[in-house]
Design an enzyme around this catalytic site. Sequence first.
Site, PDB file in Angstrom:
ATOM      1  N   ASP A  58     -28.619 -13.803  39.380  1.00  0.00           N
ATOM      2  CA  ASP A  58     -29.754 -12.966  38.353  1.00  0.00           C
ATOM      3  C   ASP A  58     -30.838 -12.661  39.148  1.00  0.00           C
ATOM      4  O   ASP A  58     -30.924 -12.432  40.177  1.00  0.00           O
ATOM      5  CB  ASP A  58     -29.985 -13.838  37.206  1.00  0.00           C
ATOM      6  CG  ASP A  58     -30.937 -14.776  37.347  1.00  0.00           C
ATOM      7  OD1 ASP A  58     -31.277 -15.202  38.455  1.00  0.00           O
ATOM      8  OD2 ASP A  58     -31.636 -14.994  36.363  1.00  0.00           O
ATOM      9  N   SER A  78     -37.112 -12.349  35.020  1.00  0.00           N
ATOM     10  CA  SER A  78     -35.554 -12.940  35.523  1.00  0.00           C
ATOM     11  C   SER A  78     -34.401 -11.822  35.059  1.00  0.00           C
ATOM     12  O   SER A  78     -34.586 -11.071  35.766  1.00  0.00           O
ATOM     13  CB  SER A  78     -35.639 -14.108  34.541  1.00  0.00           C
ATOM     14  OG  SER A  78     -34.194 -14.935  34.936  1.00  0.00           O
ATOM     15  N   ALA A  92     -24.789 -23.036  30.730  1.00  0.00           N
ATOM     16  CA  ALA A  92     -23.541 -22.302  30.721  1.00  0.00           C
ATOM     17  C   ALA A  92     -23.903 -21.055  31.452  1.00  0.00           C
ATOM     18  O   ALA A  92     -23.152 -20.662  32.025  1.00  0.00           O
ATOM     19  CB  ALA A  92     -23.178 -22.110  29.360  1.00  0.00           C
ATOM     20  N   ASN A  93     -24.981 -20.749  31.316  1.00  0.00           N
ATOM     21  CA  ASN A  93     -25.394 -19.421  32.178  1.00  0.00           C
ATOM     22  C   ASN A  93     -25.858 -19.314  33.523  1.00  0.00           C
ATOM     23  O   ASN A  93     -25.946 -18.448  34.365  1.00  0.00           O
ATOM     24  CB  ASN A  93     -26.861 -18.915  31.318  1.00  0.00           C
ATOM     25  CG  ASN A  93     -28.052 -19.708  31.436  1.00  0.00           C
ATOM     26  OD1 ASN A  93     -28.154 -20.577  32.380  1.00  0.00           O
ATOM     27  ND2 ASN A  93     -29.171 -19.775  30.614  1.00  0.00           N
ATOM     28  N   ARG A 133     -29.659 -16.385  18.340  1.00  0.00           N
ATOM     29  CA  ARG A 133     -28.432 -16.216  19.021  1.00  0.00           C
ATOM     30  C   ARG A 133     -27.359 -17.255  18.119  1.00  0.00           C
ATOM     31  O   ARG A 133     -27.459 -18.228  17.947  1.00  0.00           O
ATOM     32  CB  ARG A 133     -28.713 -16.974  20.306  1.00  0.00           C
ATOM     33  CG  ARG A 133     -29.941 -16.159  21.283  1.00  0.00           C
ATOM     34  CD  ARG A 133     -30.149 -16.607  22.539  1.00  0.00           C
ATOM     35  NE  ARG A 133     -31.193 -16.032  23.226  1.00  0.00           N
ATOM     36  CZ  ARG A 133     -31.034 -14.612  23.566  1.00  0.00           C
ATOM     37  NH1 ARG A 133     -29.965 -13.877  23.663  1.00  0.00           N
ATOM     38  NH2 ARG A 133     -32.200 -14.274  24.092  1.00  0.00           N
ATOM     39  N   GLY A 188     -35.937 -18.068  22.547  1.00  0.00           N
ATOM     40  CA  GLY A 188     -37.115 -18.524  22.873  1.00  0.00           C
ATOM     41  C   GLY A 188     -38.002 -17.720  23.620  1.00  0.00           C
ATOM     42  O   GLY A 188     -39.274 -17.578  23.698  1.00  0.00           O
ATOM     43  N   THR A 189     -37.707 -16.088  23.508  1.00  0.00           N
ATOM     44  CA  THR A 189     -38.326 -15.172  24.071  1.00  0.00           C
ATOM     45  C   THR A 189     -38.141 -13.957  23.210  1.00  0.00           C
ATOM     46  O   THR A 189     -39.235 -13.057  23.687  1.00  0.00           O
ATOM     47  CB  THR A 189     -37.613 -14.832  25.374  1.00  0.00           C
ATOM     48  OG1 THR A 189     -36.294 -14.317  25.347  1.00  0.00           O
ATOM     49  CG2 THR A 189     -37.591 -15.840  26.576  1.00  0.00           C
ATOM     50  N   ASP A 209     -32.238 -17.327  39.762  1.00  0.00           N
ATOM     51  CA  ASP A 209     -32.121 -18.877  39.484  1.00  0.00           C
ATOM     52  C   ASP A 209     -31.131 -19.311  38.677  1.00  0.00           C
ATOM     53  O   ASP A 209     -30.932 -20.287  38.277  1.00  0.00           O
ATOM     54  CB  ASP A 209     -33.908 -19.290  38.795  1.00  0.00           C
ATOM     55  CG  ASP A 209     -33.705 -18.638  37.304  1.00  0.00           C
ATOM     56  OD1 ASP A 209     -33.177 -17.648  36.935  1.00  0.00           O
ATOM     57  OD2 ASP A 209     -34.745 -18.863  36.664  1.00  0.00           O
ATOM     58  N   PRO A 266     -32.814 -20.028  17.384  1.00  0.00           N
ATOM     59  CA  PRO A 266     -33.758 -19.009  17.630  1.00  0.00           C
ATOM     60  C   PRO A 266     -33.982 -18.762  18.965  1.00  0.00           C
ATOM     61  O   PRO A 266     -33.878 -19.766  19.830  1.00  0.00           O
ATOM     62  CB  PRO A 266     -35.080 -19.444  16.902  1.00  0.00           C
ATOM     63  CG  PRO A 266     -34.920 -21.086  16.916  1.00  0.00           C
ATOM     64  CD  PRO A 266     -33.492 -21.185  16.884  1.00  0.00           C
TER      65      PRO A 266
END
Length: 532
Positions: free
Chosen positions: A270, A64, A370-371, A499, A493-494, A274, A491
């Site tokens: 991006d 991504s 929001a992203n 954050r 996810g990756t 997506d 936290p």
Amino acid sequence: MDLGTLKESCSQYNNPSKVKLTYGTAGFRAEASLLPSTVYRCGLLMALRALKTGGVTGLVVTASHNPVEDNGVKLVDPTGYMLDQAWEAWANKLAAADDEDGTCAVVQELFQVEDIPYGSSTVMLAHDTRPSADALVKAAAAGVAAMGSLPIACGQLTTPQLHWMVRQCNAGLKHKEKAYYEALATGYARLVSGHPAPSEGLIVDCANGVGAAKLQVLADRLAPGLSAELRNTGAEGLNDCCGADFLQKERRLPAGFQDVPEGARCASLDGDADRLVYFQRRGAADEVHLFDGDRIAVLAALLVMDLLRSLITAEQPPPTVGIVQTAYANGASTAYIEEKLKCEVRVTPTGVKHLHAAAEEFDVGIYFEANGHGTVLFSAALVQRLHELGDDSGPAKALLALVDMVNQAVGDALSGVLLVEAALRRKKWGLPEWAALYTDLPSRQLKVKVADRSVVTTSHAETRVESPSGLQQLIDSAVAAAPSGRAFVRPSGTEDVVRVYAEAATQSAADDLARLVARHVHSIAAGVGLSP
């Protein structure tokens, strides 16, 4: 299943580094050299998932918006949605297996616990433009083949394209890439028919990713109805100072846009197309006015509700419309939706799988993080009702065009571009009118590197910290001291980071609040390196 053959195949994709990857929001992601064993095992998993469901599944090799040296894998259920959450534990268990014996043991356990029939299945494979993709697609195909199943190489696609193709395939509909362009292009043409095109074209930052070539095909089909100049379309520089994630976080012009005039209508995809945000240059510097996922959701809601108002009759109850947000949604957007649109807002934890599930509870469910990751979902019951109205109803025809144009499987930046362009065109709006709907509260996002992100747990759709003890109290105190303050932490996810999101009445207050909360996280949650 021949256990000996499977074991031999698994031995070719053991994990020599013993790195333990965990399933994130949509799959696994890491530096590319660490991934062959995990991607191979995802091939095993999706072949088993296809056997279990009796449908075709999918797998996309992509990271991504991550840097080019990373890669990852996203998994697609027969519905076209992400992998069923109940199977994420199996993905983690396979990824964590030490060697071929451990991998075969998990496969045997999966057959038994999930009551999977023996046989052959089909998995569709795709990838983005990363140089590491070929080797990882080969690993995925080997995993599928090891289960006696058929890997179908679909080549270079955006992630949403493969989701769409898997969904269409299992519905017995046209599902090749050409059919994808046809559905989106014809839907858009029907939706904007009779509405003049804007005098100025759209300028698109393609993040030097797979979306560049795919959007060009779509734009060519729609010309002159969609005038788009594509930039950052190269084979190098993937997500490097460009792309939707860069715009959303940095709030400044992407590379290659320094000559864009102030006020020009711009969009950014991006790396795997997506996510989508719109933007315009503000002033002489690199500052931008961002139109993020919150604003796209509001614009989509305005379009849908305008059409539904003309459709509603006294004989039938009005369709339900809901907008699904996460805690990252700007407070001003939530207030506008509730107070001006009089529309229900549902808040879920971060992650498209959560938003998508909540959106399905409405006749029209609109979700955009929001992203910029999101879509508009229509219930089967509403679609049937629209078909019954048929040619007798202009609004019904327009809504059916919208159903065809907007990817119903997952967030899709290409269909998102068409959604925004159609909505603006039908309302005869430019970016100034869109911007005038509401004024965002200033916000700031930071991330704090920690030794172990799992020590931070949250509740209430990630707006409250449950552990470590004392952190939420410190956040509450910081928020209380900031004008119109709001902040939360979660936290990642990756990766092993926490954050931080903060908003307040002024940008300086939001910046100060974010830094203070980040320092609290670093202190209480075992931060790594210097305190923010």
